[in-house]
Design an enzyme around this catalytic site. Sequence first.
Site, PDB file in Angstrom:
ATOM      1  N   GLY A 117       0.900  -1.169  -0.057  1.00 12.93           N
ATOM      2  CA  GLY A 117       0.032  -0.005   0.032  1.00 12.93           C
ATOM      3  C   GLY A 117       0.911   1.285  -0.150  1.00 12.93           C
ATOM      4  O   GLY A 117       1.905   1.233  -0.723  1.00 12.93           O
ATOM      5  N   SER A 119       1.641   4.976   2.618  1.00 12.39           N
ATOM      6  CA  SER A 119       1.407   5.801   3.708  1.00 12.39           C
ATOM      7  C   SER A 119       0.420   6.870   3.830  1.00 12.39           C
ATOM      8  O   SER A 119      -0.164   7.288   4.624  1.00 12.39           O
ATOM      9  CB  SER A 119       2.839   6.311   4.196  1.00 12.39           C
ATOM     10  N   CYS A 120      -0.066   7.111   2.117  1.00 10.41           N
ATOM     11  CA  CYS A 120      -1.129   8.135   2.041  1.00 10.41           C
ATOM     12  C   CYS A 120      -2.508   7.494   2.485  1.00 10.41           C
ATOM     13  O   CYS A 120      -3.485   7.984   2.658  1.00 10.41           O
ATOM     14  CB  CYS A 120      -1.323   8.609   0.851  1.00 10.41           C
ATOM     15  N   TYR A 147      -6.858   7.277  -4.605  1.00  8.14           N
ATOM     16  CA  TYR A 147      -5.666   6.294  -4.577  1.00  8.14           C
ATOM     17  C   TYR A 147      -5.495   5.496  -3.019  1.00  8.14           C
ATOM     18  O   TYR A 147      -5.548   4.103  -2.945  1.00  8.14           O
ATOM     19  CB  TYR A 147      -4.248   6.865  -4.943  1.00  8.14           C
ATOM     20  N   LYS A 151      -6.049   1.463  -1.921  1.00 13.73           N
ATOM     21  CA  LYS A 151      -4.894   0.786  -0.896  1.00 13.73           C
ATOM     22  C   LYS A 151      -5.822   0.564   0.186  1.00 13.73           C
ATOM     23  O   LYS A 151      -5.262  -0.768   0.833  1.00 13.73           O
ATOM     24  CB  LYS A 151      -3.991   1.866  -0.802  1.00 13.73           C
ATOM     25  N   THR A 175       6.556   4.046   3.124  1.00 17.47           N
ATOM     26  CA  THR A 175       6.511   5.567   3.293  1.00 17.47           C
ATOM     27  C   THR A 175       7.011   6.093   1.576  1.00 17.47           C
ATOM     28  O   THR A 175       7.175   5.320   0.706  1.00 17.47           O
ATOM     29  CB  THR A 175       7.723   6.014   4.203  1.00 17.47           C
TER      30      THR A 175
HETATM   31  N1  LIG Z   1       7.235   5.031  -5.442  1.00 20.04           N
HETATM   32  C1  LIG Z   1       6.749   5.427  -4.196  1.00 20.04           C
HETATM   33  O1  LIG Z   1       7.138   6.504  -3.470  1.00 20.04           O
HETATM   34  C2  LIG Z   1       5.553   4.562  -3.481  1.00 20.04           C
HETATM   35  C3  LIG Z   1       5.231   3.314  -4.027  1.00 20.04           C
HETATM   36  N2  LIG Z   1       4.557   2.625  -3.204  1.00 20.04           N
HETATM   37  C4  LIG Z   1       3.712   1.321  -3.868  1.00 20.04           C
HETATM   38  O2  LIG Z   1       4.777   0.550  -4.427  1.00 20.04           O
HETATM   39  C5  LIG Z   1       4.424  -0.537  -5.238  1.00 20.04           C
HETATM   40  C6  LIG Z   1       5.186  -0.054  -6.714  1.00 20.04           C
HETATM   41  O3  LIG Z   1       5.591   1.183  -6.966  1.00 20.04           O
HETATM   42  P1  LIG Z   1       6.701   1.717  -7.898  1.00 20.04           P
HETATM   43  O4  LIG Z   1       7.532   0.506  -7.986  1.00 20.04           O
HETATM   44  O5  LIG Z   1       6.994   2.978  -7.417  1.00 20.04           O
HETATM   45  O6  LIG Z   1       5.857   2.040  -9.101  1.00 20.04           O
HETATM   46  P2  LIG Z   1       6.336   1.917 -10.650  1.00 20.04           P
HETATM   47  O7  LIG Z   1       5.300   2.989 -11.670  1.00 20.04           O
HETATM   48  O8  LIG Z   1       7.712   2.052 -10.672  1.00 20.04           O
HETATM   49  O9  LIG Z   1       5.853   0.365 -11.094  1.00 20.04           O
HETATM   50  C7  LIG Z   1       4.528   0.032 -11.319  1.00 20.04           C
HETATM   51  C8  LIG Z   1       4.534  -1.380 -12.006  1.00 20.04           C
HETATM   52  O10 LIG Z   1       3.221  -1.668 -11.962  1.00 20.04           O
HETATM   53  C9  LIG Z   1       3.098  -2.441 -13.390  1.00 20.04           C
HETATM   54  N3  LIG Z   1       1.565  -1.995 -13.698  1.00 20.04           N
HETATM   55  C10 LIG Z   1       1.023  -0.852 -13.666  1.00 20.04           C
HETATM   56  N4  LIG Z   1      -0.259  -1.121 -14.253  1.00 20.04           N
HETATM   57  C11 LIG Z   1      -0.264  -2.389 -14.713  1.00 20.04           C
HETATM   58  C12 LIG Z   1      -1.199  -3.248 -15.233  1.00 20.04           C
HETATM   59  N5  LIG Z   1      -2.397  -2.697 -15.604  1.00 20.04           N
HETATM   60  N6  LIG Z   1      -0.973  -4.477 -15.693  1.00 20.04           N
HETATM   61  C13 LIG Z   1       0.280  -5.185 -15.343  1.00 20.04           C
HETATM   62  N7  LIG Z   1       1.281  -4.434 -14.656  1.00 20.04           N
HETATM   63  C14 LIG Z   1       1.016  -2.997 -14.198  1.00 20.04           C
HETATM   64  C15 LIG Z   1       4.128  -1.610 -14.316  1.00 20.04           C
HETATM   65  O11 LIG Z   1       4.312  -2.720 -15.158  1.00 20.04           O
HETATM   66  P3  LIG Z   1       5.199  -2.117 -16.666  1.00 20.04           P
HETATM   67  O12 LIG Z   1       6.432  -1.667 -16.353  1.00 20.04           O
HETATM   68  O13 LIG Z   1       5.188  -3.428 -17.160  1.00 20.04           O
HETATM   69  O14 LIG Z   1       4.152  -1.407 -17.161  1.00 20.04           O
HETATM   70  C16 LIG Z   1       5.228  -1.331 -13.298  1.00 20.04           C
HETATM   71  O15 LIG Z   1       6.303  -2.364 -13.579  1.00 20.04           O
HETATM   72  C17 LIG Z   1       2.759   0.212  -5.651  1.00 20.04           C
HETATM   73  O16 LIG Z   1       1.958  -0.689  -5.123  1.00 20.04           O
HETATM   74  C18 LIG Z   1       2.993   1.620  -5.040  1.00 20.04           C
HETATM   75  O17 LIG Z   1       1.748   1.878  -4.444  1.00 20.04           O
HETATM   76  C19 LIG Z   1       4.253   2.805  -1.945  1.00 20.04           C
HETATM   77  C20 LIG Z   1       4.591   3.815  -1.466  1.00 20.04           C
HETATM   78  C21 LIG Z   1       5.562   4.791  -2.094  1.00 20.04           C
HETATM   79  C1  LIG Z   2       4.167   8.512  -2.232  1.00 18.16           C
HETATM   80  C2  LIG Z   2       3.092   9.360  -2.087  1.00 18.16           C
HETATM   81  O1  LIG Z   2       3.119  10.221  -3.162  1.00 18.16           O
HETATM   82  C3  LIG Z   2       2.227  11.339  -3.478  1.00 18.16           C
HETATM   83  O2  LIG Z   2       1.944  12.054  -2.360  1.00 18.16           O
HETATM   84  P1  LIG Z   2       3.208  13.007  -1.581  1.00 18.16           P
HETATM   85  O3  LIG Z   2       3.701  12.483  -0.338  1.00 18.16           O
HETATM   86  O4  LIG Z   2       2.698  14.651  -1.637  1.00 18.16           O
HETATM   87  O5  LIG Z   2       4.411  12.935  -2.691  1.00 18.16           O
HETATM   88  P2  LIG Z   2       5.299  13.864  -3.770  1.00 18.16           P
HETATM   89  O6  LIG Z   2       6.489  13.213  -3.919  1.00 18.16           O
HETATM   90  O7  LIG Z   2       4.364  14.249  -5.065  1.00 18.16           O
HETATM   91  O8  LIG Z   2       5.242  15.519  -2.986  1.00 18.16           O
HETATM   92  C4  LIG Z   2       5.712  15.666  -2.048  1.00 18.16           C
HETATM   93  C5  LIG Z   2       5.888  17.283  -1.884  1.00 18.16           C
HETATM   94  O9  LIG Z   2       6.813  17.682  -2.567  1.00 18.16           O
HETATM   95  C6  LIG Z   2       6.268  18.750  -3.212  1.00 18.16           C
HETATM   96  N1  LIG Z   2       7.017  19.118  -4.521  1.00 18.16           N
HETATM   97  C7  LIG Z   2       8.010  20.011  -4.768  1.00 18.16           C
HETATM   98  N2  LIG Z   2       8.075  19.961  -6.009  1.00 18.16           N
HETATM   99  C8  LIG Z   2       7.696  18.742  -6.583  1.00 18.16           C
HETATM  100  C9  LIG Z   2       7.965  18.469  -7.827  1.00 18.16           C
HETATM  101  O10 LIG Z   2       8.438  18.802  -8.716  1.00 18.16           O
HETATM  102  N3  LIG Z   2       7.048  17.114  -8.020  1.00 18.16           N
HETATM  103  C10 LIG Z   2       6.564  16.510  -6.810  1.00 18.16           C
HETATM  104  N4  LIG Z   2       5.820  15.313  -7.226  1.00 18.16           N
HETATM  105  N5  LIG Z   2       6.179  16.979  -5.858  1.00 18.16           N
HETATM  106  C11 LIG Z   2       6.881  18.126  -5.541  1.00 18.16           C
HETATM  107  C12 LIG Z   2       4.907  18.452  -3.363  1.00 18.16           C
HETATM  108  O11 LIG Z   2       4.095  19.708  -3.295  1.00 18.16           O
HETATM  109  C13 LIG Z   2       4.548  17.913  -1.908  1.00 18.16           C
HETATM  110  O12 LIG Z   2       4.355  18.908  -1.088  1.00 18.16           O
HETATM  111  C14 LIG Z   2       0.759  10.731  -3.537  1.00 18.16           C
HETATM  112  O13 LIG Z   2       0.769  10.246  -4.763  1.00 18.16           O
HETATM  113  C15 LIG Z   2       0.513   9.658  -2.600  1.00 18.16           C
HETATM  114  O14 LIG Z   2      -0.754   9.157  -3.214  1.00 18.16           O
HETATM  115  C16 LIG Z   2       1.415   8.713  -2.022  1.00 18.16           C
HETATM  116  O15 LIG Z   2       1.525   7.633  -1.823  1.00 18.16           O
END
Ligand SMILES: NC(=O)C1=CN([C@@H]2O[C@H](COP(=O)(O)OP(=O)(O)OC[C@H]3O[C@@H](n4cnc5c(N)ncnc54)[C@H](OP(=O)(O)O)[C@@H]3O)[C@@H](O)[C@H]2O)C=CC1
Ligand SMILES: C[C@H]1O[C@H](OP(=O)(O)OP(=O)(O)OC[C@H]2O[C@@H](n3cnc4c(=O)[nH]c(N)nc43)[C@H](O)[C@@H]2O)[C@@H](O)[C@@H](O)C1=O
Length: 323
Positions: A117, A119-120, A147, A151, A175
Amino acid sequence: MTDLDFTPAPLDRAAPFYVAGHRGMVGSAIWRKLESEGFTNLIGRTSSELDLRDRHAVFDFFADTKPRYVALAAAKVGGIMANNTYPADFLSENMQIQVNVMDAALAQRVERLQFLGSSCIYPKFAPQPIKEDYLLTGHLEPTNDAYAIAKIAGIVQVQAVRRQHGLPWISAMPTNLYGPGDNFSPTGSHVLPALIRRFDEARESGATSVENWGTGSPRREFLHVDDMAAAVFHLFEHYDGPSQVNVGTGRDTTIKEIAEMVAAAVGYQGEIAWDTSKPDGTPRKLLDVSRLAESGWTSSVDLRDGITSTVEWYRTNKEHIRT
Ligand SMILES: NC(=O)C1=CN([C@@H]2O[C@H](COP(=O)(O)OP(=O)(O)OC[C@H]3O[C@@H](n4cnc5c(N)ncnc54)[C@H](OP(=O)(O)O)[C@@H]3O)[C@@H](O)[C@H]2O)C=CC1
Ligand SMILES: C[C@H]1O[C@H](OP(=O)(O)OP(=O)(O)OC[C@H]2O[C@@H](n3cnc4c(=O)[nH]c(N)nc43)[C@H](O)[C@@H]2O)[C@@H](O)[C@@H](O)C1=O
């Protein structure tokens, strides 16, 4: 909720292990971690090979491959702007992906499944640091409520499967993550990759000012994706319970400080400005990670080191990254 008659144990390195989302930032890090732990039967499909929104295809895939373990790291993922602009897509696609994968995994009686999931899921104004028990005790942050609801539904599905079917599945709540393989799209990404790209391009072009989103005052907790993958593996072998487990460092920092760290890491020396017409999102979301620490795991990648190595990764790979 009663607990199950199951004690976590070392996973069988030869068993079929499906990493959903294995090309994403988190899924690819989990894949690397599992390879380094000696797993020999890893299964991955890209979204073009298997669209997880296609329920029949997902059921066929599980029937064919019969995974014993599943890490569910496939999702529609994006930063604050993407979540705020496309809430219907974030809710619908994530619900479809996770319901299809978990229903098909249940049909095959997958032994261990870990749902990821975010932290949001916690209330916007939750007391800090945020304990797992604060789930569903207040209103969500509006920029990512759709979103977050998807989750939360995933967490409840894991709990429901445990209760109704007796399978020891678990959920982890990461996170904000960053590291190699991140999404560097200027509008769709999270803050760290966005800033790395923006500051690096400013340094290259000789720009004297860089403008970021919001006020810079929100606080966020950042975990390197290699730490995340290690935590996922640790939880598979050491945790069993209905509650989701927070995964983080237990330390947070302001976005302004993050901007200064990124500027230093890329060598940008100009002005750092803020566009306050853009949303700040939740003011603070620091996770209480004591449950994870009690299970025997803490993070190890220092934030400045992690930013420096991610900048190096970005520079090496920028011709091929997602934009
Ligand atoms: N990134 C972050 O900061 C955070 C991420 N998470 C969670 O971690 C997990 C992974 O995130 P992250 O690795 O960053 O995301 P990415 O966008 O880097 O990766 C997402 C993956 O999901 C696959 N995917 C998306 N849609 C489909 C679909 N319809 N069918 C099959 N595969 C699909 C993509 O496959 P393909 O590449 O083949 O298209 C891709 O490999 C998620 O559950 C996210 O919510 C949680 C907190 C923070
Ligand atoms: C992982 C998490 O990610 C998202 O939530 P978020 O924590 O707000 O993450 P963020 O990285 O997008 O922003 C963090 C902070 O940073 C500031 N900020 C400045 N400049 C830029 C900038 O250029 N891009 C982005 N994206 N943010 C910026 C922005 O305004 C905010 O104050 C959700 O999708 C949520 O669903 C979720 O799960």
